[in-house]
Design a protein around this motif. Structure first.
Motif, PDB file in Angstrom:
ATOM      1  N   CYS A  73       0.833  -1.205   0.000  1.00  0.00           N
ATOM      2  CA  CYS A  73       0.000   0.000   0.000  1.00  0.00           C
ATOM      3  C   CYS A  73       0.870   1.258   0.000  1.00  0.00           C
ATOM      4  O   CYS A  73       0.574   2.239  -0.680  1.00  0.00           O
ATOM      5  CB  CYS A  73      -0.943  -0.004   1.204  1.00  0.00           C
ATOM      6  SG  CYS A  73      -2.246  -1.248   1.077  1.00  0.00           S
ATOM      7  N   ARG A  74       1.968   1.224   0.763  1.00  0.00           N
ATOM      8  CA  ARG A  74       2.881   2.375   0.809  1.00  0.00           C
ATOM      9  C   ARG A  74       3.433   2.653  -0.593  1.00  0.00           C
ATOM     10  O   ARG A  74       3.465   3.803  -1.050  1.00  0.00           O
ATOM     11  CB  ARG A  74       4.028   2.063   1.772  1.00  0.00           C
ATOM     12  CG  ARG A  74       4.995   3.205   2.005  1.00  0.00           C
ATOM     13  CD  ARG A  74       5.922   2.886   3.174  1.00  0.00           C
ATOM     14  NE  ARG A  74       6.996   1.969   2.812  1.00  0.00           N
ATOM     15  CZ  ARG A  74       8.224   2.374   2.444  1.00  0.00           C
ATOM     16  NH1 ARG A  74       8.500   3.652   2.394  1.00  0.00           N
ATOM     17  NH2 ARG A  74       9.149   1.473   2.148  1.00  0.00           N
ATOM     18  N   ALA A  77       0.748   3.957  -3.024  1.00  0.00           N
ATOM     19  CA  ALA A  77       0.491   5.383  -2.789  1.00  0.00           C
ATOM     20  C   ALA A  77       1.576   6.236  -3.430  1.00  0.00           C
ATOM     21  O   ALA A  77       1.294   7.273  -4.047  1.00  0.00           O
ATOM     22  CB  ALA A  77       0.422   5.661  -1.288  1.00  0.00           C
ATOM     23  N   TRP A 109      -4.649  -0.644   6.144  1.00  0.00           N
ATOM     24  CA  TRP A 109      -3.509  -0.178   5.339  1.00  0.00           C
ATOM     25  C   TRP A 109      -3.948   0.699   4.171  1.00  0.00           C
ATOM     26  O   TRP A 109      -3.273   1.671   3.824  1.00  0.00           O
ATOM     27  CB  TRP A 109      -2.680  -1.360   4.835  1.00  0.00           C
ATOM     28  CG  TRP A 109      -1.851  -1.991   5.918  1.00  0.00           C
ATOM     29  CD1 TRP A 109      -1.922  -3.284   6.358  1.00  0.00           C
ATOM     30  CD2 TRP A 109      -0.817  -1.368   6.698  1.00  0.00           C
ATOM     31  NE1 TRP A 109      -1.006  -3.494   7.364  1.00  0.00           N
ATOM     32  CE2 TRP A 109      -0.312  -2.340   7.587  1.00  0.00           C
ATOM     33  CE3 TRP A 109      -0.270  -0.078   6.731  1.00  0.00           C
ATOM     34  CZ2 TRP A 109       0.709  -2.066   8.505  1.00  0.00           C
ATOM     35  CZ3 TRP A 109       0.749   0.189   7.642  1.00  0.00           C
ATOM     36  CH2 TRP A 109       1.231  -0.798   8.514  1.00  0.00           C
ATOM     37  N   LEU A 110      -5.081   0.333   3.552  1.00  0.00           N
ATOM     38  CA  LEU A 110      -5.583   1.177   2.450  1.00  0.00           C
ATOM     39  C   LEU A 110      -5.855   2.584   2.969  1.00  0.00           C
ATOM     40  O   LEU A 110      -5.484   3.584   2.352  1.00  0.00           O
ATOM     41  CB  LEU A 110      -6.859   0.582   1.841  1.00  0.00           C
ATOM     42  CG  LEU A 110      -6.700  -0.688   0.999  1.00  0.00           C
ATOM     43  CD1 LEU A 110      -8.076  -1.241   0.623  1.00  0.00           C
ATOM     44  CD2 LEU A 110      -5.870  -0.425  -0.255  1.00  0.00           C
ATOM     45  N   ASP A 111      -6.471   2.651   4.152  1.00  0.00           N
ATOM     46  CA  ASP A 111      -6.799   3.945   4.729  1.00  0.00           C
ATOM     47  C   ASP A 111      -5.541   4.690   5.189  1.00  0.00           C
ATOM     48  O   ASP A 111      -5.420   5.899   5.004  1.00  0.00           O
ATOM     49  CB  ASP A 111      -7.770   3.746   5.908  1.00  0.00           C
ATOM     50  CG  ASP A 111      -8.194   5.073   6.505  1.00  0.00           C
ATOM     51  OD1 ASP A 111      -8.797   5.876   5.764  1.00  0.00           O
ATOM     52  OD2 ASP A 111      -7.889   5.321   7.693  1.00  0.00           O
ATOM     53  N   ALA A 112      -4.602   3.946   5.772  1.00  0.00           N
ATOM     54  CA  ALA A 112      -3.382   4.575   6.289  1.00  0.00           C
ATOM     55  C   ALA A 112      -2.633   5.316   5.189  1.00  0.00           C
ATOM     56  O   ALA A 112      -2.060   6.383   5.419  1.00  0.00           O
ATOM     57  CB  ALA A 112      -2.479   3.515   6.928  1.00  0.00           C
ATOM     58  N   TYR A 113      -2.612   4.754   3.993  1.00  0.00           N
ATOM     59  CA  TYR A 113      -1.884   5.387   2.886  1.00  0.00           C
ATOM     60  C   TYR A 113      -2.803   6.045   1.866  1.00  0.00           C
ATOM     61  O   TYR A 113      -2.353   6.475   0.815  1.00  0.00           O
ATOM     62  CB  TYR A 113      -0.962   4.365   2.206  1.00  0.00           C
ATOM     63  CG  TYR A 113       0.195   3.962   3.092  1.00  0.00           C
ATOM     64  CD1 TYR A 113       1.210   4.864   3.381  1.00  0.00           C
ATOM     65  CD2 TYR A 113       0.262   2.686   3.647  1.00  0.00           C
ATOM     66  CE1 TYR A 113       2.277   4.509   4.198  1.00  0.00           C
ATOM     67  CE2 TYR A 113       1.320   2.320   4.474  1.00  0.00           C
ATOM     68  CZ  TYR A 113       2.321   3.240   4.740  1.00  0.00           C
ATOM     69  OH  TYR A 113       3.359   2.886   5.552  1.00  0.00           O
ATOM     70  N   LYS A 114      -4.101   6.061   2.181  1.00  0.00           N
ATOM     71  CA  LYS A 114      -5.089   6.676   1.283  1.00  0.00           C
ATOM     72  C   LYS A 114      -5.006   6.100  -0.134  1.00  0.00           C
ATOM     73  O   LYS A 114      -4.933   6.836  -1.124  1.00  0.00           O
ATOM     74  CB  LYS A 114      -4.911   8.203   1.244  1.00  0.00           C
ATOM     75  CG  LYS A 114      -5.079   8.877   2.606  1.00  0.00           C
ATOM     76  CD  LYS A 114      -6.553   8.916   3.025  1.00  0.00           C
ATOM     77  CE  LYS A 114      -6.745   9.377   4.463  1.00  0.00           C
ATOM     78  NZ  LYS A 114      -6.843   8.270   5.458  1.00  0.00           N
ATOM     79  N   VAL A 115      -4.971   4.791  -0.192  1.00  0.00           N
ATOM     80  CA  VAL A 115      -4.906   4.101  -1.483  1.00  0.00           C
ATOM     81  C   VAL A 115      -6.305   3.587  -1.832  1.00  0.00           C
ATOM     82  O   VAL A 115      -6.941   2.928  -1.007  1.00  0.00           O
ATOM     83  CB  VAL A 115      -3.920   2.906  -1.413  1.00  0.00           C
ATOM     84  CG1 VAL A 115      -3.958   2.085  -2.692  1.00  0.00           C
ATOM     85  CG2 VAL A 115      -2.508   3.405  -1.140  1.00  0.00           C
ATOM     86  N   PRO A 116      -6.811   3.893  -3.026  1.00  0.00           N
ATOM     87  CA  PRO A 116      -8.109   3.335  -3.421  1.00  0.00           C
ATOM     88  C   PRO A 116      -8.014   1.805  -3.533  1.00  0.00           C
ATOM     89  O   PRO A 116      -7.006   1.283  -4.009  1.00  0.00           O
ATOM     90  CB  PRO A 116      -8.389   3.951  -4.800  1.00  0.00           C
ATOM     91  CG  PRO A 116      -7.256   4.862  -5.105  1.00  0.00           C
ATOM     92  CD  PRO A 116      -6.200   4.711  -4.070  1.00  0.00           C
ATOM     93  N   CYS A 119      -6.645  -0.275  -6.486  1.00  0.00           N
ATOM     94  CA  CYS A 119      -5.207  -0.385  -6.781  1.00  0.00           C
ATOM     95  C   CYS A 119      -4.601  -1.657  -6.198  1.00  0.00           C
ATOM     96  O   CYS A 119      -3.428  -1.939  -6.413  1.00  0.00           O
ATOM     97  CB  CYS A 119      -4.440   0.810  -6.225  1.00  0.00           C
ATOM     98  SG  CYS A 119      -4.787   2.343  -7.078  1.00  0.00           S
TER      99      CYS A 119
END
Ligand code: C2E
Ligand code: CA
Ligand code: CA
Length: 262
Positions: A73-74, A77, A109-116, A119
């Motif tokens: 996720c990191r 992003a 993790w999706l929320d932590a890195y603001k990843v849709p 992805c």
């Protein structure tokens, strides 16, 4: 190995490498599979085939798998911030799915890195989907709701009943390298690849062929209508920084050729 592996996480010895995935159509880069590497302090690299089984037996796959998820996720992003909306796929072990909490960690993790969620793709083997426990079924239902994609790894190599394809909406079948290899060596593997691609199409799933090493294999898969390709022909797994450089080369306009002619 076990006690060393216990420290590997804390000592930052784990790395996620990335192998590019291409659409057959136009050879466009569309995503990457994250593959785990363990770089010991003395510089030796231990392949996942050697330490993942140990991690699974000892329960270490839980923290390690969670690290992989966070790292994917990191990086996703960072790629987005660089203007590359790529699909990042990671491998999940059956052990991770049989314990509670996986869907929560994915959401975290999706929320932590603001990843849709679109992805991220999760790769599991057929045996995981044949598990009819409420735990596995419930987890996949939640991941589906979130919009995370699901791919079946090494498709066709297990004892599959295929009935799981009715229970879960699977986005992608990954055609195992063994069928890709036999595509061009005169054996019957080509028929299997063709059957998988045909079935995927009627069930509205995508196909990705793994371990594509030659243009001949690429051509054969393109003719059969395979959607995506991954393999040494187009790119090996590489450290993240190399992958970023790799993307830049993909995007660069083709070098001027023939100017010296005449
Ligand atoms: P896999 O998911 O089937 O990964 C594909 C393997 O094929 C990778 O080996 C990759 O390096 C290799 N490969 C890719 N293209 C080619 C090619 O053109 N030719 C050949 N000969 N090989 C190719 P790797 O990286 O050693 O990974 C081995 C296995 O370890 C993976 O198989 C996967 O099952 C497992 N694994 C890797 N990372 C993780 C992880 O983060 N979590 C879990 N649970 N398992 C992982
Ligand atoms: Ca995989
Ligand atoms: Ca595979």
């Amino acid at each position: 190995l076990e006690s060393n592996l216990r420290h590997a996480l804390a000592d930052n010895e784990l790395e996620l490498h990335f192998q590019p995935q291409f659409a057959v159509d136009g050879r466009r880069l569309v995503g990457a599979e994250g593959l785990l590497r363990w770089r010991r302090r003395d510089g030796t690299m231990i392949p996942p085939g050697q330490f993942i089984p140990v991690a699974e037996d000892t329960g270490l796959i839980q923290p390690i798998g969670d690290w992989v998820l966070g790292e994917a996720c990191r990086r996703a992003a960072d790629l987005l911030a660089r203007g590359h909306p790529l699909l990042i796929a990671i491998n999940l072990s059956a052990v991770q799915l049989r314990r509670p909490g996986l869907a929560d960690r994915v959401a975290f993790w999706l929320d932590a890195y603001k990843v849709p969620a679109r992805c991220l793709e999760l790769e599991v083997t057929e045996s995981v989907l044949m598990d009819e426990s409420d735990m596995v079924t419930g987890t996949f239902a939640r991941l589906r709701e979130m919009g995370v994609a699901l791919a079946i790894d090494d498709f066709g190599t297990g004892y599959s009943s295929l009935s799981y394809l009715k229970r879960f909406r699977v986005d992608k079948l990954k055609i195992d390298r063994s069928f890709v290899t036999s595509l061009t060596d005169g054996s019957d593997g080509g028929a299997i690849a063709e059957a998988i691609i045909g079935m995927a199409r009627s069930l509205r799933m995508q196909t990705l062929a793994e371990g594509v090493e030659t243009e001949e294999q690429f051509g054969g898969l393109a003719r059969l209508g395979c959607d995506q390709i991954q393999g040494y022909l187009l790119g090996r797994p590489m450290p993240y920084d190399d992958f970023v450089a790799f993307i830049a080369r993909q995007a660069a306009p083709p070098e001027a050729v023939g100017e010296a002619v005449g």
